[in-house]
Design a protein around this motif. Sequence first.
Motif, PDB file in Angstrom:
ATOM      1  N   ALA A  12       0.655  -1.144  -0.054  1.00 20.26           N
ATOM      2  CA  ALA A  12      -0.030   0.016   0.031  1.00 20.26           C
ATOM      3  C   ALA A  12       0.982   1.257  -0.097  1.00 20.26           C
ATOM      4  O   ALA A  12       0.467   2.232  -0.614  1.00 20.26           O
ATOM      5  CB  ALA A  12      -0.896   0.007   1.202  1.00 20.26           C
ATOM      6  N   ALA A  13       2.061   1.490   0.865  1.00 12.55           N
ATOM      7  CA  ALA A  13       2.816   2.357   0.923  1.00 12.55           C
ATOM      8  C   ALA A  13       3.638   2.550  -0.503  1.00 12.55           C
ATOM      9  O   ALA A  13       3.547   3.640  -1.042  1.00 12.55           O
ATOM     10  CB  ALA A  13       3.966   2.172   2.102  1.00 12.55           C
ATOM     11  N   VAL A  14       3.943   1.566  -1.152  1.00 15.32           N
ATOM     12  CA  VAL A  14       4.705   1.751  -2.315  1.00 15.32           C
ATOM     13  C   VAL A  14       3.540   2.191  -3.441  1.00 15.32           C
ATOM     14  O   VAL A  14       3.896   3.268  -4.248  1.00 15.32           O
ATOM     15  CB  VAL A  14       5.182   0.320  -2.917  1.00 15.32           C
ATOM     16  N   VAL A  15       2.401   1.950  -3.358  1.00 18.38           N
ATOM     17  CA  VAL A  15       1.394   2.547  -4.399  1.00 18.38           C
ATOM     18  C   VAL A  15       1.227   3.876  -3.976  1.00 18.38           C
ATOM     19  O   VAL A  15       1.374   4.643  -4.790  1.00 18.38           O
ATOM     20  CB  VAL A  15       0.200   1.791  -4.339  1.00 18.38           C
ATOM     21  N   ALA A  16       0.882   4.077  -2.820  1.00 20.70           N
ATOM     22  CA  ALA A  16       0.750   5.450  -2.313  1.00 20.70           C
ATOM     23  C   ALA A  16       1.777   6.470  -2.682  1.00 20.70           C
ATOM     24  O   ALA A  16       1.506   7.674  -2.938  1.00 20.70           O
ATOM     25  CB  ALA A  16       0.398   5.601  -1.018  1.00 20.70           C
ATOM     26  N   VAL A  34       0.417  -2.159 -11.176  1.00 19.60           N
ATOM     27  CA  VAL A  34       0.884  -0.990 -12.076  1.00 19.60           C
ATOM     28  C   VAL A  34      -0.015   0.049 -11.734  1.00 19.60           C
ATOM     29  O   VAL A  34      -1.141   0.037 -12.582  1.00 19.60           O
ATOM     30  CB  VAL A  34       1.351  -1.324 -13.545  1.00 19.60           C
ATOM     31  N   ASP A  35       0.347   1.007 -11.173  1.00 17.90           N
ATOM     32  CA  ASP A  35      -0.688   2.170 -11.251  1.00 17.90           C
ATOM     33  C   ASP A  35      -2.089   1.690 -10.721  1.00 17.90           C
ATOM     34  O   ASP A  35      -3.100   2.289 -11.350  1.00 17.90           O
ATOM     35  CB  ASP A  35      -0.916   3.066 -12.257  1.00 17.90           C
ATOM     36  N   GLY A  36      -2.257   0.961  -9.572  1.00 22.63           N
ATOM     37  CA  GLY A  36      -3.455   0.469  -9.104  1.00 22.63           C
ATOM     38  C   GLY A  36      -4.355  -0.246 -10.161  1.00 22.63           C
ATOM     39  O   GLY A  36      -5.403  -0.399 -10.260  1.00 22.63           O
ATOM     40  N   THR A  37      -3.441  -0.910 -10.948  1.00 15.48           N
ATOM     41  CA  THR A  37      -4.174  -2.028 -11.766  1.00 15.48           C
ATOM     42  C   THR A  37      -3.174  -3.158 -11.859  1.00 15.48           C
ATOM     43  O   THR A  37      -2.151  -3.242 -11.665  1.00 15.48           O
ATOM     44  CB  THR A  37      -4.350  -1.496 -13.421  1.00 15.48           C
ATOM     45  N   MET A  99      -7.731  -5.649 -10.714  1.00 16.05           N
ATOM     46  CA  MET A  99      -7.183  -4.993  -9.374  1.00 16.05           C
ATOM     47  C   MET A  99      -8.440  -5.188  -8.366  1.00 16.05           C
ATOM     48  O   MET A  99      -8.390  -5.288  -7.191  1.00 16.05           O
ATOM     49  CB  MET A  99      -6.697  -3.535  -9.514  1.00 16.05           C
ATOM     50  N   ARG A 100      -9.806  -4.473  -9.006  1.00 14.81           N
ATOM     51  CA  ARG A 100     -10.987  -4.404  -8.053  1.00 14.81           C
ATOM     52  C   ARG A 100     -11.482  -5.569  -7.450  1.00 14.81           C
ATOM     53  O   ARG A 100     -11.591  -5.884  -6.259  1.00 14.81           O
ATOM     54  CB  ARG A 100     -12.094  -3.932  -8.793  1.00 14.81           C
ATOM     55  N   ILE A 101     -11.143  -6.862  -8.533  1.00 14.34           N
ATOM     56  CA  ILE A 101     -11.399  -8.383  -7.607  1.00 14.34           C
ATOM     57  C   ILE A 101     -10.495  -8.942  -6.954  1.00 14.34           C
ATOM     58  O   ILE A 101     -10.724  -9.407  -5.966  1.00 14.34           O
ATOM     59  CB  ILE A 101     -11.845  -9.220  -9.014  1.00 14.34           C
ATOM     60  N   VAL A 102      -9.132  -8.789  -7.421  1.00 11.50           N
ATOM     61  CA  VAL A 102      -8.052  -9.391  -6.582  1.00 11.50           C
ATOM     62  C   VAL A 102      -8.039  -8.619  -5.054  1.00 11.50           C
ATOM     63  O   VAL A 102      -8.040  -9.350  -4.206  1.00 11.50           O
ATOM     64  CB  VAL A 102      -6.643  -9.133  -7.185  1.00 11.50           C
ATOM     65  N   VAL A 106      -6.372  -1.914  -2.274  1.00  9.27           N
ATOM     66  CA  VAL A 106      -5.166  -1.368  -2.699  1.00  9.27           C
ATOM     67  C   VAL A 106      -5.656   0.015  -3.476  1.00  9.27           C
ATOM     68  O   VAL A 106      -4.900   1.084  -3.367  1.00  9.27           O
ATOM     69  CB  VAL A 106      -4.328  -2.066  -3.862  1.00  9.27           C
ATOM     70  N   VAL A 107      -6.786   0.042  -4.069  1.00  8.91           N
ATOM     71  CA  VAL A 107      -7.146   1.365  -4.826  1.00  8.91           C
ATOM     72  C   VAL A 107      -8.368   2.070  -3.984  1.00  8.91           C
ATOM     73  O   VAL A 107      -8.509   3.430  -3.939  1.00  8.91           O
ATOM     74  CB  VAL A 107      -7.831   1.275  -6.207  1.00  8.91           C
ATOM     75  N   SER A 108      -9.007   1.491  -2.740  1.00  5.32           N
ATOM     76  CA  SER A 108     -10.074   1.840  -2.067  1.00  5.32           C
ATOM     77  C   SER A 108      -9.718   1.531  -0.600  1.00  5.32           C
ATOM     78  O   SER A 108     -10.542   0.401  -0.316  1.00  5.32           O
ATOM     79  CB  SER A 108     -11.229   1.616  -2.722  1.00  5.32           C
TER      80      SER A 108
END
Length: 153
Positions: A12-16, A34-37, A99-102, A106-108
Amino acid sequence: MKLTKLTFAVTAAVVAGGVTFAAQAVDGVTFKIVDGTIPESLTGKSGDPVNGKKVVVGRKKGNCLACHIMPIPEEQFHGLTGPDLHGVADRMDEAELRMRIVDPKVVSFDTMMPSFYRTGQHRVLEKFQGKTILSAQEVEDVIAYLMTLKDES
Ligand code: HEC
């Protein structure tokens, strides 16, 4: 358990932090965020939309209708917790849907939606502890089904 949580926190930190790359291994499957996907199929193949619809409807697997309205009129109950998924393929591409399913957290981060392909979650039935809710193949099948949900117009 602790290790899983730690791994997630680091991701999460890496993505943020705006870094566009993270590799994760769940259940022996390695995938890149990659970029939240997640651009690449977890199985290396595309899924089966017919089976995906079964997974979506099944109360013991996806159970997506508990929270989403979907164009499946033969099922009576559709929940309102999440957005209506009519035409979702017009709004999101395959990589975003994956990303949403896995792991939608991570995105929300605070989402109520379960992570369908992550181990070490809170609030899961005992039989799912240490396991993913869906298999990699089932995730791909669900994505293939979602990709058929385009607005008719
Ligand atoms: C416990 C409720 C719940 C369940 C079960 C659930 N979702 Fe969700 N879902 C949500 C919520 C709430 C959101 C809104 C996004 C957020 O919270 O960040 C969402 C967002 C989404 C989105 C993004 C849609 C958009 O327009 O932004 C997709 C796609 C999605 N869910 C698909 C699914 C699928 C497919 C399943 C079943 C495998 C599923 N969801 C199961 C609650 C749920």
